[in-house]
Every structure is written in structure tokens, then in C-alpha cells.
Design an enzyme around this catalytic site. Structure first.
Site, PDB file in Angstrom:
ATOM      1  N   TYR A  19       1.687   1.226  -1.215  1.00 17.40           N
ATOM      2  CA  TYR A  19       0.809   1.640  -2.009  1.00 17.40           C
ATOM      3  C   TYR A  19       1.504   1.356  -3.487  1.00 17.40           C
ATOM      4  O   TYR A  19       2.744   1.858  -3.654  1.00 17.40           O
ATOM      5  CB  TYR A  19       0.142   3.021  -2.136  1.00 17.40           C
ATOM      6  CG  TYR A  19      -1.010   2.910  -1.117  1.00 17.40           C
ATOM      7  CD1 TYR A  19      -1.648   1.817  -0.364  1.00 17.40           C
ATOM      8  CD2 TYR A  19      -1.369   4.263  -1.002  1.00 17.40           C
ATOM      9  CE1 TYR A  19      -2.553   2.080   0.342  1.00 17.40           C
ATOM     10  CE2 TYR A  19      -2.726   4.502  -0.218  1.00 17.40           C
ATOM     11  CZ  TYR A  19      -3.194   3.329   0.733  1.00 17.40           C
ATOM     12  OH  TYR A  19      -4.090   3.502   1.571  1.00 17.40           O
ATOM     13  N   SER A  72      -4.841   3.032  11.553  1.00 15.41           N
ATOM     14  CA  SER A  72      -5.704   2.730  10.686  1.00 15.41           C
ATOM     15  C   SER A  72      -6.337   1.273  10.833  1.00 15.41           C
ATOM     16  O   SER A  72      -5.343   0.509  11.089  1.00 15.41           O
ATOM     17  CB  SER A  72      -5.121   2.949   9.345  1.00 15.41           C
ATOM     18  OG  SER A  72      -5.881   2.527   8.318  1.00 15.41           O
ATOM     19  N   ASN A  73      -7.502   0.840  10.665  1.00 17.36           N
ATOM     20  CA  ASN A  73      -8.124  -0.202  10.750  1.00 17.36           C
ATOM     21  C   ASN A  73      -7.826  -0.914  12.222  1.00 17.36           C
ATOM     22  O   ASN A  73      -7.529  -2.278  12.544  1.00 17.36           O
ATOM     23  CB  ASN A  73      -7.227  -1.237   9.853  1.00 17.36           C
ATOM     24  CG  ASN A  73      -7.406  -0.739   8.527  1.00 17.36           C
ATOM     25  OD1 ASN A  73      -8.629  -0.846   8.229  1.00 17.36           O
ATOM     26  ND2 ASN A  73      -6.558  -0.435   7.829  1.00 17.36           N
ATOM     27  N   GLY A  97     -16.772   1.580  -1.849  1.00 18.34           N
ATOM     28  CA  GLY A  97     -16.698   0.066  -1.585  1.00 18.34           C
ATOM     29  C   GLY A  97     -16.046  -0.604  -2.940  1.00 18.34           C
ATOM     30  O   GLY A  97     -16.194  -1.592  -3.216  1.00 18.34           O
TER      31      GLY A  97
END
Length: 304
Positions: A57, A162-163, A217
């Protein structure tokens, strides 16, 4: 005040909303250590006691900035649960030798990333470490070995992913002695794939709460002229009176939270008034018919 919950059976206690830091450095005026410390204080006051971040990040800068904020307000280290992610590596000025983006969830990388995150954040242990993306080049057993190592060393309390797809989750879990505690996936009114591909069903089966990233979103639900976003906004506006003047953002978060898997939204705002507003989403009890009406607005057709 938000009520906490167990992310999984015998897993960590987290807040019903998680403060996400993907865009923590987007506004320079709000990205100083002092400003971040104030925001984290507000989060704790509101009951948002869980912080989600990641190695990548902010161009690999966010963890360090959070650490600087925590150094200014060290008492927060005892009040916050810190979740971070590792495994995504992209070309970056700090790494001129890195010419191509890649994933790395090898045991060696697990250990190195964990130690770096601890150093940058200035904490003794990570509450939860997530594999940010599936690494197709690394055997699940290798990833598991690294996770087991940092957990046994007391550097990480719990591990998750994650994912991950259902099969990827099952494969990694088969190599671990400690249960994975969550799968952080995209879920919002414009991205419902996790509802259809078995991911949220698996979470219900295992009694774990998925974490939902990008519940708005990426902001498209609030400002995009995409037809689906326009339809959803219009319906949310028509539901304002039903839900006590709730905003589009609050209704959208409540829609995610209403799923029976008990999704935990990762909120991504830097605005203090928005943080206060979103806490209201946890108290909004969405009617079944309105939930499906929002589904229809997003999809642009009636339910099958």
C-alpha cells in the site's frame, strides 16, 4: 459503538467494521503521522478497532507511516488489532532491479515480510497476516511452512488469505495445523463474484467471516456514470426515508453486511465525518425485499 466479533471460531476478535489504509496517503494533508494518529484515535472511539493494511500500500510506504503514527500514540497499540498483507511486488524506484510485477508467497518471503512489517509498524506481533494474492509459482506447502514459522515464533497470531478461490483456500488449509481465519475478497453491489463462485458459501461452512474489500466499488457507487451505479444510487435515494435518512454509502455497506456469511467491510475513507456515518451501517437492519431490490438494480434485471 460497534460490537466486536470473532473473525472465526477460536480466532481473533475484530471490530464489525475495519479501517482500511489502501488510500491512506492519497491526501497529503491527511497523511502526516499526526493526522493519522488522530484518525486512529477517532476509529477507536467509534469502535473501529481493527486496522487493515498491506506491504504494497502507498508504494510500500503505508506501513511505515502507520508506525510513525503509532509511535506518537503508543497506547493505540494495545487497542488496535492490526491486519497486514504481503506477497505483491511491482517495479519501484526502491527496487531498480525489479523489472516485472510478480507474486511471492514462499516461506522465505513470509518470514522476511513479517519481520519488515513488524519493524515498520513498531509492534511486537501482527494480529493477522494475510497472503495478499495466490502465488501460482509457490507450492502451498512452502507458503504454509513460512506461516507456521512466524506463528510459532510469536510474530503472527493468526493467518488468513486474500483473493483466494475455494480450491486455493482448501489447498493451503490442508498444509496448515492452524485454521485460516478469513478470506479477504472484493464484494459490493457492482462486484458479486464471491457470492456466485462458492467463496462466501465456504466461509459459512467453515464459520469464518470474510472481509469485504472495496464495499463501494472503489467509489464507483458514489460517483460513476456506469448504468448499474446510477440505478443503485437512485434506489438508495428512494430508500432514504425507510432507513432514517441513510446515505448511499451507508446503505451499500449495510447490503454487504447483511449477507449471511457476516461479511466484515474494509472501509477506505480518510474523512472523519464518513467514518462516523458508516458506523450507522452496523445498526441498519436491511429488509429482505430491499436487499433483493438492490441486487436487481445492480444487475439490471429481475432475479431468476
Amino acid at each position: 459503538m460497534l460490537k466486536p466479533l470473532n473473525l472465526s471460531p477460536n480466532g481473533p476478535v475484530v471490530s464489525r467494521l475495519v479501517y482500511g489504509t489502501w488510500r491512506l496517503l492519497a491526501d497529503p494533508a491527511l497523511a502526516t503521522p499526526q493526522a493519522i494518529a488522530r484518525r486512529l484515535e477517532l476509529c477507536v472511539d467509534l469502535g473501529i478497532t481493527t486496522l487493515d493494511t498491506a506491504e504494497i500500500y502507498g508504494g510500500y510506504d503505508v506501513e511505515e507511516r502507520i508506525g510513525q503514527a503509532l509511535a506518537l500514540a503508543p497506547h493505540l497499540k494495545q487497542k488496535l488489532q492490526i491486519i497486514t498483507k504481503f506477497g505483491i511486488y511491482v517495479p519501484h524506484p526502491r527496487h531498480p532491479d525489479r523489472k516485472v510485477a510478480f507474486y511471492d508467497a514462499s516461506a522465505e518471503r513470509v518470514v522476511k515480510s513479517t519481520e519488515k512489517s513488524l519493524r515498520l509498524l513498531g509492534v511486537d506481533a501482527l494480529d493477522v497476516l494475510l497472503v495478499h494474492r495466490p502465488d501460482w509459482f509457490t507450492a502451498a506447502q512452502d507458503t504454509a511452512q513460512g506461516l507456521e514459522q512466524v506463528i510459532s515464533a510469536g510474530k503472527v497470531r493468526y493467518a488468513g488469505v486474500s483473493n483466494y478461490t475455494v480450491s486455493q483456500f482448501d489447498l493451503l488449509q490442508s498444509c496448515l495445523s492452524q485454521p485460516l481465519v478469513t478470506n479477504q475478497v472484493e464484494l459490493n453491489l457492482l462486484a458479486m463474484g464471491a457470492m456466485y463462485d462458492g467463496t462466501l458459501d465456504q466461509c459459512q461452512q467453515l464459520r469464518i467471516h470474510p472481509m469485504a474489500w472495496s464495499p463501494l466499488g472503489g467509489g464507483r457507487l458514489l460517483n460513476s456514470d456506469d448504468p448499474a451505479a446510477v440505478r443503485v444510487r437512485a434506489l438508495c435515494q428512494s430508500l432514504r426515508e425507510t432507513y432514517g435518512g441513510a446515505s448511499v454509502s451507508t446503505v451499500a455497506h449495510a447490503w454487504v453486511m447483511a449477507h449471511p456469511s457476516g461479511c466484515v467491510p474494509v472501509i477506505g475513507t480518510n474523512k472523519e465525518d464518513r467514518l462516523r456515518e458508516l458506523v450507522a451501517a452496523s445498526d441498519l437492519k436491511m429488509d429482505r425485499r430491499d436487499w433483493y431490490a438492490l441486487w436487481e438494480a445492480a444487475q439490471g434485471h429481475k432475479i431468476p
